[in-house]
Enzyme design. Structure first.
Site, PDB file in Angstrom:
ATOM      1  N   GLU A   8      71.227 -11.126  -6.585  1.00 48.81           N
ATOM      2  CA  GLU A   8      70.840 -11.015  -8.158  1.00 48.81           C
ATOM      3  C   GLU A   8      72.180 -11.264  -8.992  1.00 48.81           C
ATOM      4  O   GLU A   8      72.100 -11.832 -10.160  1.00 48.81           O
ATOM      5  CB  GLU A   8      70.223  -9.759  -8.590  1.00 48.81           C
ATOM      6  CG  GLU A   8      69.810  -9.837 -10.209  1.00 48.81           C
ATOM      7  CD  GLU A   8      68.763  -8.478 -10.293  1.00 48.81           C
ATOM      8  OE1 GLU A   8      68.606  -8.146 -11.429  1.00 48.81           O
ATOM      9  OE2 GLU A   8      67.877  -8.384  -9.358  1.00 48.81           O
ATOM     10  N   TYR A 307      70.348   3.374  -4.552  1.00 49.29           N
ATOM     11  CA  TYR A 307      69.898   2.273  -5.573  1.00 49.29           C
ATOM     12  C   TYR A 307      69.341   3.193  -6.624  1.00 49.29           C
ATOM     13  O   TYR A 307      68.695   4.269  -6.499  1.00 49.29           O
ATOM     14  CB  TYR A 307      68.506   1.698  -4.938  1.00 49.29           C
ATOM     15  CG  TYR A 307      67.809   0.512  -6.154  1.00 49.29           C
ATOM     16  CD1 TYR A 307      68.544  -0.653  -6.292  1.00 49.29           C
ATOM     17  CD2 TYR A 307      66.904   1.159  -6.834  1.00 49.29           C
ATOM     18  CE1 TYR A 307      68.052  -1.554  -7.287  1.00 49.29           C
ATOM     19  CE2 TYR A 307      66.066   0.146  -7.861  1.00 49.29           C
ATOM     20  CZ  TYR A 307      66.796  -1.124  -8.144  1.00 49.29           C
ATOM     21  OH  TYR A 307      66.380  -1.885  -9.016  1.00 49.29           O
TER      22      TYR A 307
END
Length: 690
Positions: A8, A307
């Protein structure tokens, strides 16, 4: 043959390339044996805008609303087109056999990658990397168990449905409001009910009327106890309270009951993102956006937390074997973690392991990687410390206390003395015994004195950002990943503002909530939509049915605005006129102050509404000068003696040397300084007399 791995962000791609051995660096990608690692820059594509789909939608007008296209489609974002083209070239290489989606493992990350692969017409196999931390170990394990991208099709459909719904509701209602009332009024399926929650709290405060109420206290054996009341605010006047006291004084009390109970409490579960944001706001005053930014850095850059954009407080059972390593990694910050590791890393709060309650990601916990504290900023150190301490609590003994309650009755009135004794602090490091030692026996007669205490009801507090996050979570408004962005959008669009650590709705925001359909203001409709999006991600609801319902709701919302007879007042409009077209100027907030902009949409005139202080020094008094806007542009002006100078000249750009700085300070502090204050003169005289 090679795998094309799509990350990303460039920083994540760089880390992946190091782990996978892709050491050959190029402008837009890394390459190694069997792998090519490239990256997006967040979103490289966005949904097409109305003007891209229909020429009649180019002009903002009520007649063309609502805009309900059968298919929206995507288009490249102009600023990042070069990276999209680079990915397209890589995707068409003959030696690329498959792609691996390595974007953030969540709804938005899935959308980023799918749109890119669709745009470049990638027709080879696609796999998905799904990891909850960026450590070398986690990445290698993730690549060892890649899954087909088709396993995440429902997640993609949920993300696409969310983006489409925001397009349909947001663009249509915002256009309708903006055109109807001739001001930039932004509305949306999540931001509008979020704004309404803040206003609801403000209305509670403004409608609050303080009231007196009275409490009756018993003093016995140098201890105090309040009289039991079904309604603590029930005694409204002093006369009624005094009458009760008179009755009590004519009776003798009796110890009716003594109860002793032990209570234990296990540690709280680890943080999810929303609770971490709430806690950081309460403890450090951090905004939700700042906390997310800091924890994202701990995850991506330092790789020392899992995360962050998670909505779960639970861990999966396969993580039990990693507990010891995680404890050892944080031992330098929390020394007791090493003790727990030596004793086998046994988790006391066992309910934290629950596979059914782990959603896309597990709770936010430290990774097995030892932090380099020298590289952490103070903000990173604080947030990391919060995550670590919450995690280590899972291994601490439970908290135990003993509660002693003594009920004393005077006729039909009861008073309760209490004491809480801490038996085991456990995970509550700061727990302390409260209350005095109680020396009573059942049946014992009590004589005491009574007093009437006058109290005043207090209004509710304004919402903090942490309080708003809690309400957004309760009503399923947004997701952990989007809530910070929603709050920032409300502030930037001047519908809401920060006042210290509290939030308040602006006059513009109050009017907006009156102009839109009530169904968009209350959280129930948005809550229903969010639950449907979750069901789509789980394969339990049709995305086509969801979009059909959204279109029906959009029609109703736009129709309500079109047919409304409500009035709107633009409070940002001033009585100052534009020197170029004569229209009135509007006041607009920007990062470093306020601007005056022309209200005529076809005129681009603007100037600063207020002067700002510069670092440029006045040549006469040597104090900082203001930057002022005039007919011929901006210039320096001294507010003390009126001296003016051109902006951007050599004087303004020249950096002051240390020698010039010392000479200037000496001149400012010299004895014959004409601007010397009375306080400075008195201090100087006192020093001379010593």
């Amino acid at each position: 043959m090679k795998q094309l791995i799509l990350a990303e962000k460039p920083s994540v791609a760089r880390d992946l390339s190091q782990i996978l051995g892709a050491t050959e660096k190029h402008k837009d990608y890394f390459e190694g044996d069997g792998v090519i690692v490239t990256w997006a820059l967040g979103h490289l594509l966005g949904l097409k805008m109305p003007e891209d789909l229909n020429k009649d939608w180019q002009k903002w007008q009520l007649e063309t609303l609502p805009m309900l296209p059968k298919f929206i489609g995507t288009k490249p974002l102009p600023k990042t087109r070069h990276q999209l083209q680079a990915i397209e070239r890589l995707a068409k290489r003959s030696d690329v056999k498959e792609a691996v989606i390595a974007t953030d493992a969540g709804r938005e990350g899935e959308l980023v990658a799918r749109w890119i692969l669709q745009y470049v017409r990638f027709n080879k196999p696609v796999k998905r990397l799904w990891i909850s931390s960026q450590t070398t170990k986690a990445v290698k394990e993730g690549f060892a168990r890649l899954k087909p991208a088709s396993d995440y099709d429902d997640l993609y459909q949920s993300a696409l449905a969310r983006a489409t719904a925001d397009w349909l509701v947001g663009l249509n209602v915002t256009r309708a409001l903006t055109v109807k009332y001739q001001d930039n009024l932004s509305a949306g399926r999540v931001q509008t009910p979020t704004l309404a929650l803040v206003l609801k709290q403000e209305d509670k405060i403004s409608s609050f009327i303080p009231q007196k109420y009275y409490q009756i206290a018993l003093n016995a054996s140098n201890q105090k106890a309040l009289m039991e009341q079904k309604n603590p605010y029930g005694i409204k006047n002093r006369e009624a309270a005094q009458k009760i006291v008179s009755e009590l004084e004519r009776t003798i009390g009796k110890v009716e009951k003594i109860t002793v109970k032990e209570h234990s409490e296990k540690a709280p579960l680890p943080y999810d993102l929303t609770e971490l944001q709430r806690a950081a706001n309460e403890k450090y005053g951090y905004s939700a956006k700042k906390t997310l930014s800091v924890v994202q850095s701990l995850y991506e850059v330092h790789k020392i937390v899992s995360y962050p954009r998670t909505d779960s407080k639970y861990l999966s059972t396969d993580m039990i074997s990693t507990m010891k390593e995680r404890l050892q990694a944080v031992g330098s910050m929390v020394p007791e973690a090493l003790e727990y590791a030596k004793k086998g890393a046994k988790v006391v709060q066992k309910k934290v392991f629950n596979n059914e309650k782990v959603t896309d990601h597990h709770a936010l916990v430290p990774t097995e990687q030892r932090p380099d504290y020298a590289k952490l900023s103070s903000d990173e150190h604080r947030i990391y410390g919060m995550i670590v301490k919450r995690f280590v609590m899972l291994f601490a003994p439970e908290y135990r206390e003993q509660k002693e309650k003594i009920t004393v009755s005077f006729a039909n009135r009861r008073f309760n003395f209490s004491k809480t004794t801490v038996l085991q602090k456990g995970w509550k490091e700061n727990a302390q015994t409260s209350g005095e030692a109680l020396h009573f026996k059942e049946g014992q007669q009590i004589k005491g004195t009574f007093e009437v205490k006058e109290k005043l009801t207090t209004p509710p507090n304004p919402l903090t950002e942490g309080g708003l996050l809690a309400l957004m979570e309760r009503y399923s408004l947004g997701t952990p990943a989007t809530r910070a962005e929603i709050i920032e959008k409300l502030v930037s669009s001047e519908l809401m503002e920060r006042s210290g650590n509290f939030l308040r709705v602006t006059r513009k925001g109050r009017q907006l909530l009156e102009l839109v359909n009530p169904s968009l203001v209350t959280p129930e409709l948005t809550e229903k939509w969010e639950k449907q999006l979750e069901a789509i991600a789980l394969g339990k609801f049709s995305s086509q049915k969801f979009i059909a319902e959204i279109k029906d709701d959009t029609k109703k919302l736009v129709s309500e605005v079109k047919n409304s007879t409500k009035k709107y007042q633009d409070f940002s409009m001033t009585q100052k006129k534009c020197p170029e077209c004569g229209a009135f100027l509007k006041e607009k907030k920007v990062r470093d102050g306020k601007l005056l902009v022309c209200s005529n949409a076809e005129c681009d005139y603007k100037r600063r509404a207020e002067a700002r202080v510069s670092n440029h020094r006045c040549p006469q008094c040597h104090k900082k000068m203001l930057i002022v806007s005039g007919e011929k542009g901006e210039y320096f002006r001294c507010k003390y003696d009126g001296t003016t100078e051109k902006l951007g000249g050599k004087k303004g750009k020249k950096k002051m040397s240390r020698h010039e700085e010392r000479r200037l300070l000496k001149k400012i502090n010299q004895d014959d300084e004409p601007q010397e204050s009375a306080l400075a003169a008195a201090l100087k005289k006192a020093m001379e007399e010593k």
